[in-house]
Scaffold this active site. Structure first.
Site, mmCIF file in Angstrom:
data_model
loop_
_atom_site.group_PDB
_atom_site.id
_atom_site.type_symbol
_atom_site.label_atom_id
_atom_site.label_comp_id
_atom_site.label_asym_id
_atom_site.label_seq_id
_atom_site.Cartn_x
_atom_site.Cartn_y
_atom_site.Cartn_z
ATOM 1 N N PHE A 66 0.858 -1.187 0.000
ATOM 2 C CA PHE A 66 0.000 0.000 0.000
ATOM 3 C C PHE A 66 0.891 1.233 0.000
ATOM 4 C CE2 PHE A 66 -2.370 3.579 1.468
ATOM 5 C CZ PHE A 66 -3.557 3.459 0.767
ATOM 6 N N ASP B 163 9.301 2.915 1.988
ATOM 7 C CA ASP B 163 8.121 3.715 2.296
ATOM 8 C C ASP B 163 7.817 3.510 3.781
ATOM 9 O OD1 ASP B 163 5.684 4.877 2.672
ATOM 10 O OD2 ASP B 163 4.691 3.927 0.962
ATOM 11 N N LYS C 191 2.167 10.868 7.364
ATOM 12 C CA LYS C 191 1.325 10.558 8.525
ATOM 13 C C LYS C 191 1.775 11.264 9.811
ATOM 14 C CE LYS C 191 -1.157 6.742 6.629
ATOM 15 N NZ LYS C 191 -0.794 5.676 5.727
#
Ligand code: PLP
Length: 400
Positions: free
Chosen positions: A137, A222, A251
């Protein structure tokens, strides 16, 4: 708790929220519109690692908002350089490029990798390949969902850009066999988040690093979800002492208040970008720089990584002792834990709904997995209270 769900008349139906309306947050807790308190074990997909409305980060936001909010990178600003210097120092990288959302940071990484392949590796124009992992993802743009192996993420959104391929996650030799002279980079989550909190075998990242070096391929991690203390270290790749060539953060970088993301890289890789190649209206704006810098300061000074390591180990040990008929497997590192529910017994969403009734917010992810990723400021007492609720839900829900 309420079933009003008033947002659904005007809001696109691209989410299916649990039946609760959250109006307030403080530290590890949030409150709904009827005043009921919940322990947040979801942290907005790890965007709220510092806890809700952290006073220091709120102050940084307020002070900066009253001084200069947005100006664009057509001009220099005083806050950007200190923010990026801190980011580089704490991650061991040399240069940083500020964006806003995670997907934009990943897109930046893809662009950097392709340009590097043409400029330094001698790949022929338009032939560069980027390898990613099954079940990855990395966000929701067209290029990024083009890399996905989850059918729903892609269905109806094609055609997708060329130059991407996927390999199984956790299998280093599959990576080495997929490398060709055109391979620019491997893009990988050191622990897959949305894919189900999937932890690869020990030594995997280390092997990937060696293979990337051997074949002149960039390793891009990531860490938008796993970074910034979530797994008990600043970066998940620190567990194997691996330094990637490129790194994405997002985030929690926004301190639970703003979308702030970064693509970080070695100097050589970042220097593929020259003026006008790439940009973002808001990337690195003064408000984001102030909040991002304070998010790093709080992370360091409050030792949030250490807390995640200690309490994460405790939480995982206790979950492993639960002996529930519903648990298929417990996976995770630090305060990044998944409870895979036996599909024959229940859907993870039912477990999340029951936890909500017990005062715990969480959400499920792939592989029928309940995610436990509380703010890193959580205390042992709060974790122990959560464990009692989890034990009740996982043992009594069959009869309920
Ligand atoms: C959430 C996430 C993204 C995308 O971030 P957005 O801010 O939602 O665009 C990318 N990579 C990983 C690993 C993520 O968890």
């Amino acid at each position: 708790m309420t079933d009003k769900l008033h947002e659904l008349h005007y809001c696109a139906h691209n989410y299916d929220p649990l039946p609760v309306t959250i109006v307030k947050g403080e530290g590890s807790y949030v409150w709904d519109d009827e005043g009921t308190r919940y322990l947040d074990m979801m942290s907005a997909y790890s965007a709220v690692s510092h806890g809700h409305c952290h006073p220091r980060i709120v102050k940084a936001l307020r002070d900066q908002a009253a001084k200069l909010g947005v100006i664009s990178r057509a001009y220099n600003t005083e806050g950007l350089e200190p923010f990026l210097k801190k980011a580089c120092q704490l991650t061991g990288m040399e240069r940083a490029l500020p964006m806003n959302t995670g997907a934009e940071a990943v897109e930046t990484a893809l662009k950097a990798a392709r340009k590097w392949a043409y400029k330094f590796k001698g790949v022929e124009p338009d032939k560069a390949e980027i390898i990613s992992c099954e079940n990855n993802f990395h966000g929701r743009t067209i290029a990024i969902v083009g890399m996905s192996t989850v059918e729903q993420y892609k269905d109806g959104f094609g055609p997708f850009p060329l130059g991407f391929k996927t390999i199984p996650f956790g299998d280093a030799s599959a990576f080495e066999s997929a490398i060709t002279p055109n391979t620019a980079a491997l893009l990988i989550e050191p622990i897959q988040g949305e894919g189900g909190i999937n932890v690869p075998p020990k030594g995997y990242l280390h092997l990937l690093r060696a293979m990337c070096d051997r074949h002149d391929v960039l390793l891009i991690c990531d860490e938008i979800q796993t970074g910034l203390g979530r797994t008990g270290k600043m970066l998940a790749c620190n567990h194997e002492d691996v330094r990637p060539d490129g790194l994405t953060l997002g985030k929690a970088l926004g301190g639970g208040l703003l979308p702030v993301s970064l693509f970080l890289a070695s100097k050589k890789l970042m220097d593929v970008f020259t003026s006008g190649d790439h940009g973002s209206t808001f990337g690195g704006y003064p408000l984001a720089s102030a909040v991002g810098l304070e998010a790093f300061n709080v992370l360091e000074e409050e030792k949030l990584s250490e807390n995640a390591a200690t309490l994460g180990q405790h939480l995982k040990n206790q979950l492993e002792n639960l002996n529930s008929p519903f648990i298929e497997e417990i996976r995770g590192v630090g305060l990044f834990i998944g409870i895979e529910i036996k599909s024959s017994e229940a859907h993870a969403r039912e477990v999340c709904e029951k936890l909500l009734k017990k005062g715990i917010l969480t959400m499920y992810t792939n592989r029928n997995t309940v995610r436990l990723a509380p703010p890193l400021v959580i205390t042992k007492e709060e974790i122990d209270w959560a464990l009692e609720q989890i034990a009740m839900v996982l043992e009594v829900s069959r009869a309920a």
